[in-house]
Design an enzyme around this catalytic site. Structure first.
Site, mmCIF file in Angstrom:
data_model
loop_
_atom_site.group_PDB
_atom_site.id
_atom_site.type_symbol
_atom_site.label_atom_id
_atom_site.label_comp_id
_atom_site.label_asym_id
_atom_site.label_seq_id
_atom_site.Cartn_x
_atom_site.Cartn_y
_atom_site.Cartn_z
ATOM 1 N N ASP A 42 1.153 -1.226 0.162
ATOM 2 C CA ASP A 42 0.228 0.190 0.011
ATOM 3 C C ASP A 42 1.246 1.755 0.304
ATOM 4 O O ASP A 42 2.023 1.230 -0.067
ATOM 5 C CB ASP A 42 -1.177 -0.057 1.376
ATOM 6 N N ASP A 91 0.390 3.604 2.246
ATOM 7 C CA ASP A 91 0.451 4.496 4.279
ATOM 8 C C ASP A 91 -0.912 5.460 3.070
ATOM 9 O O ASP A 91 -1.521 5.440 3.108
ATOM 10 C CB ASP A 91 1.668 4.927 4.148
HETATM 11 N N1 LIG Z 1 1.173 1.778 6.182
HETATM 12 C C1 LIG Z 1 1.601 0.313 6.096
HETATM 13 N N2 LIG Z 1 1.959 0.958 8.030
HETATM 14 C C2 LIG Z 1 2.428 0.284 8.855
HETATM 15 N N3 LIG Z 1 3.001 -1.607 8.439
HETATM 16 C C3 LIG Z 1 2.308 -1.552 7.179
HETATM 17 N N4 LIG Z 1 2.269 -3.270 6.990
HETATM 18 C C4 LIG Z 1 1.593 -2.888 5.569
HETATM 19 N N5 LIG Z 1 1.017 -1.238 5.666
HETATM 20 C C5 LIG Z 1 2.019 -1.139 6.596
#
Ligand SMILES: Nc1ncnc2[nH]cnc12
Ligand SMILES: CSC[C@H]1O[C@H](OP(=O)(O)O)[C@H](O)[C@@H]1O
Length: 251
Positions: A168, A170
């Protein structure tokens, strides 16, 4: 990854059924158990958020640096009665990094070599302000589990490497919705086959490399690190650390 004549044990760090939160995983127990099982090389495969446009979901990043922003975890095997200070200047193993990079290349898995992993406490995801700060710090990926894992692996004299599977963006990216667990699980599912192929390709390479000492000294990290003089050491601590530090304690 265990020694030459054995298979590669796998340890789901969140437990079966994902019962342990990142902050409640017993990282010391995990590393200690792996050390006792004879593991010499540890590949940490982790779901991560991306802090960069050019590391999109589904890409793999071979992490070589960490910023530890966790706040509430036991991050050392050592302490009162047996004090040690290991180097974390190069927290991942260059030999393992080269092997994984070679395997990914051969298997046509898109991978980027080099990246800084921001370890956050969680379990909540970051706020937009935090995500922007981590980007400004030059961090590349974000996750909740690889610290203190990397520190403990170093203390246990294991070669350690993180492969970040980006799931992703974030919450900083203006064109992407902020991260949610469902998206992480979906992208992980889509990339599981690539992760398995990578690990399958790595096992025979490790078996070839392992009889020789680590050229970067991961397997000798405790040499010169113990500062408590032999007469002042706690017998309890010495007994507890028989697996992690037995090699240097018996010298
Ligand atoms: N955006 C994110 N922040 C923290 N841990 C994660 N694991 C997967 N995506 C994450
Ligand atoms: C299930 S989403 C958040 C979770 O995913 C990552 O875990 P891991 O490093 O074990 O793949 C992240 O760090 C969070 O713990």
């Amino acid at each position: 990854m265990k020694g030459p004549s054995t298979t590669s044990p796998q340890l789901p760090r969140h437990g079966r059924g994902h019962r342990h939160s990142p902050g409640s995983i017993n990282y010391r127990a995990n590393i200690d158990a792996l050390k006792r099982a004879g593991v010499t090389d540890l590949l940490s495969v982790s779901a991560c958020g991306s802090l960069r446009e050019d590391m999109p979901p589904s890409s793999f990043v071979i992490v070589d640096q960490f910023v530890d922003h966790t706040v509430a975890r036991s991050s050392s095997f050592f302490g009162e009665g047996l004090v040690a200070h290991v180097s974390m200047a190069q927290p991942t193993c260059g030999r393992l990094g080269s092997m994984v990079y070679g395997c990914a290349d051969e298997a046509a898995i898109p991978v980027r070599r080099g990246g800084t992993y921001l370890a956050m406490e969680g379990p909540q995801f970051s706020s937009l302000a935090e995500s922007r700060i981590y980007r400004a710090w030059g961090c590349d990926v974000i996750g909740m589990t690889n610290m203190p894992e990397a520190k403990l692996a170093r203390e246990a004299e294991m070669c350690f490497l993180t492969v970040a599977m980006v799931t992703d963006f974030d919450c900083w990216h203006p064109d992407h919705a902020h991260v949610q667990v469902a998206d992480i699980v979906r992208v992980l599912g889509e990339n599981a086959e690539n992760a398995k192929r990578l690990i399958r390709a790595l096992a025979p390479r490790l078996r070839e490399a392992r009889p020789t000492p680590c050229p970067h000294g991961c397997d000798r990290a405790l040499e010169g690190a113990l500062v408590t003089s032999p007469g002042a050491r706690s017998a309890d601590m010495v007994a507890k650390l028989d697996a992690v530090a037995g090699r240097v304690l018996r010298l």
